[in-house]
Structures are given as C-alpha cells and as structure tokens.
Write a protein that holds these residues in place. Structure first.
Motif, PDB file in Angstrom:
ATOM      1  N   SER A  94       1.081  -0.940   0.116  1.00 29.82           N
ATOM      2  CA  SER A  94       0.451   0.325  -0.489  1.00 29.82           C
ATOM      3  C   SER A  94       0.659   0.765   0.182  1.00 29.82           C
ATOM      4  CB  SER A  94      -1.090  -0.135   0.939  1.00 29.82           C
ATOM      5  OG  SER A  94      -0.313   0.193   2.174  1.00 29.82           O
TER       6      SER A  94
ATOM      7  N   ARG B 269      -1.830   4.838  -9.773  1.00 30.10           N
ATOM      8  CA  ARG B 269      -2.846   2.885 -10.022  1.00 30.10           C
ATOM      9  C   ARG B 269      -3.150   3.019 -11.343  1.00 30.10           C
ATOM     10  NH1 ARG B 269      -6.854   4.958  -5.482  1.00 30.10           N
ATOM     11  NH2 ARG B 269      -8.473   5.779  -7.018  1.00 30.10           N
TER      12      ARG B 269
ATOM     13  N   ARG C 282      -3.502   3.865  -1.720  1.00 31.45           N
ATOM     14  CA  ARG C 282      -4.571   4.869  -1.297  1.00 31.45           C
ATOM     15  C   ARG C 282      -5.140   5.675  -1.168  1.00 31.45           C
ATOM     16  NH1 ARG C 282      -5.603   1.249  -4.503  1.00 31.45           N
ATOM     17  NH2 ARG C 282      -5.793  -1.299  -3.991  1.00 31.45           N
TER      18      ARG C 282
ATOM     19  N   ASP D 221      -9.131   4.695   1.423  1.00 27.59           N
ATOM     20  CA  ASP D 221      -9.586   4.522   0.577  1.00 27.59           C
ATOM     21  C   ASP D 221      -9.208   2.490   0.813  1.00 27.59           C
ATOM     22  OD1 ASP D 221      -9.848   2.955  -1.650  1.00 27.59           O
ATOM     23  OD2 ASP D 221      -8.942   4.122  -2.929  1.00 27.59           O
TER      24      ASP D 221
ATOM     25  N   ARG E 244      -9.517  -0.482  -0.413  1.00 23.98           N
ATOM     26  CA  ARG E 244      -9.673  -0.984  -1.321  1.00 23.98           C
ATOM     27  C   ARG E 244      -8.602  -2.142  -0.628  1.00 23.98           C
ATOM     28  NH1 ARG E 244      -9.426   2.363  -6.570  1.00 23.98           N
ATOM     29  NH2 ARG E 244      -9.266   3.574  -5.117  1.00 23.98           N
ATOM     30  N   THR E 245      -7.345  -1.765  -0.223  1.00 27.53           N
ATOM     31  CA  THR E 245      -6.848  -2.828   0.778  1.00 27.53           C
ATOM     32  C   THR E 245      -6.616  -3.192   1.500  1.00 27.53           C
ATOM     33  OG1 THR E 245      -4.976  -1.041   0.640  1.00 27.53           O
ATOM     34  CG2 THR E 245      -4.884  -2.236  -1.417  1.00 27.53           C
TER      35      THR E 245
END
Length: 231
Positions: free
Chosen positions: A89, A102, A110, A131, A133-134
């Motif tokens: 990340s 990205r 992120r 964010d 997403r991870t």
C-alpha cells in the motif's frame, strides 16, 4: 536507455523494518514474484515521508498537486532473479496522484487522511486510510535522525534494505511489471522512533510490533522510468 519520465523529491523519510517469516510474506505475493530474504529472514517495512516536486519530465511543479505526504507498506522480492521492492500500500492525501499511479504504474495507491508536523529534526506523523480497497490501515508516531551519516557496506543489512533501484507491481489480470528509478546514495543516519499506532500490516497477518530496525534520510532526489512487463 530511454529518458526518465517522472521526477520527485523524498523528504524526512524513516525506514522502519520488522523481521517477518518468509512463508508469511510469500503467501501474500502473486505468481512469479518471490520473497527476497537475508540470512533466511524476510523484512516488511513501514516508510513515512513527504513527497515534493512531483512532476513529469520538463513540467514544472504544480502547487497543491506536486507535494504531499506518503506512507508505504513494503517488502523485498525477486522476479526472474532480479531484486526489487514490492508495495502492499502507498497512502497519500492527493487523489489525482493516487489515481494516476494506480492507472499507469499498477501500484496500490490509496487515499488517506494524513497529518505531518516538523519541529526541528523531529517529524510527527499520523495517517488513517479512507480508501479501503486494501483494507483499513492507520499509523501514528514520531521519529528523528541520530548520529552521523552512514556509509553502509555493500553486504550490510542497511544496504540490503535500502539499495533497491527496482520496483515490481502487478496488473489486475496478473501481468507483472518492473519500474526503474535512479537516485544518488541514500543520506542514511540512525534514527529513533516512537510508534503509537501501526495497523498497516494487520490485513496481511504481519506482526509489526516491537522495536523496528530504524534508518532516516533527510532528502533524496529521484527520477523514474515507465514500467516494462517482465511476466
């Protein structure tokens, strides 16, 4: 060699590294990417710093877009026998920079809420990822350099952890890419740190508790090239 395409400046950076079992790291990597070890030990790093003068080649820095804090979670890998950095990340406050990285570099940038304060040689740093997403991730701590500049021997742990001019990333379809960077020797010094919060590795099962191995770098100017596919 083709010309570099991106420049940046890294400021007040702290390498915080924890030993992690190699099998635990390998379980998080895609096919074709192998955990790199030193003495049979893998390492995972948390790296807080500030970015400045981030801009494409021949383009001036843009106020509000070219400077922002960044917080990385990373480990060390090989692809086809070539060593490099693998990022889990990269948290930033700048949404456009995150989206571009990205898209063009396949890196897990992120967005996060971040706060950085510099008082003398002490950097106070806090981040909460927005964010997810991870997964969630938060960090809070303070750090400072200590002692004189180091000249790490080529076979030292300090050189192994920092002297990496390649990064690897993976596209959603599994293709693996290599990115090349260039910079002068790291201006490394020993460091002290007080880490109050660190959940960046929790989603991967990494135990990043206890005292980390610490190094500090005040400033490094970096250039980067486009990615090329390696798998």
């Amino acid at each position: 060699m083709t010309p570099w395409v991106l420049r940046m400046r890294w400021l007040d950076l702290c390498f915080m590294h924890w030993p992690v079992p190699p099998a635990a790291v390998q379980a998080t990597l895609p096919a074709g990417v192998e955990v790199d070890t030193r003495g049979g030990q893998a390492y995972v790093g948390v790296v807080p710093f500030r970015m400045a003068d981030v801009a494409p080649r021949l383009v001036p820095a843009v106020p509000g877009l070219s400077a922002f804090p960044e917080l990385n979670l990373r480990t060390y890998v090989t692809v086809n026998g070539e060593p490099g950095v693998w990022f889990y990340s990269l948290d930033v406050t700048q949404p456009l920079a995150a989206a571009l990285a990205r898209t063009f570099f396949h890196l897990p940038y992120r967005q996060a809420r971040m706060w950085v304060d510099q008082q003398g040689d002490v950097t106070r740093y806090a981040s909460v990822r927005t964010d997810l997403r991870t997964g969630p991730g938060a960090f809070a701590g303070a750090y400072r350099p200590t002692g004189p500049l180091l000249t790490p021997a080529p076979d030292s742990l300090e050189a192994w952890l920092t002297d990496r001019l390649r990064l690897f990333s993976a596209a959603p379809d599994g293709r693996v890419f290599r990115g090349r960077i260039h910079h002068a020797a790291w201006p490394l010094r020993r460091a002290q740190a007080d880490v109050r919060v660190n959940t960046l590795g929790d989603g991967y099962g990494f135990d990043l508790g206890g005292q980390p191995h610490l190094l500090h770098a005040g400033r490094l100017d970096v250039t980067a090239w486009w990615l090329d596919r390696v798998r």
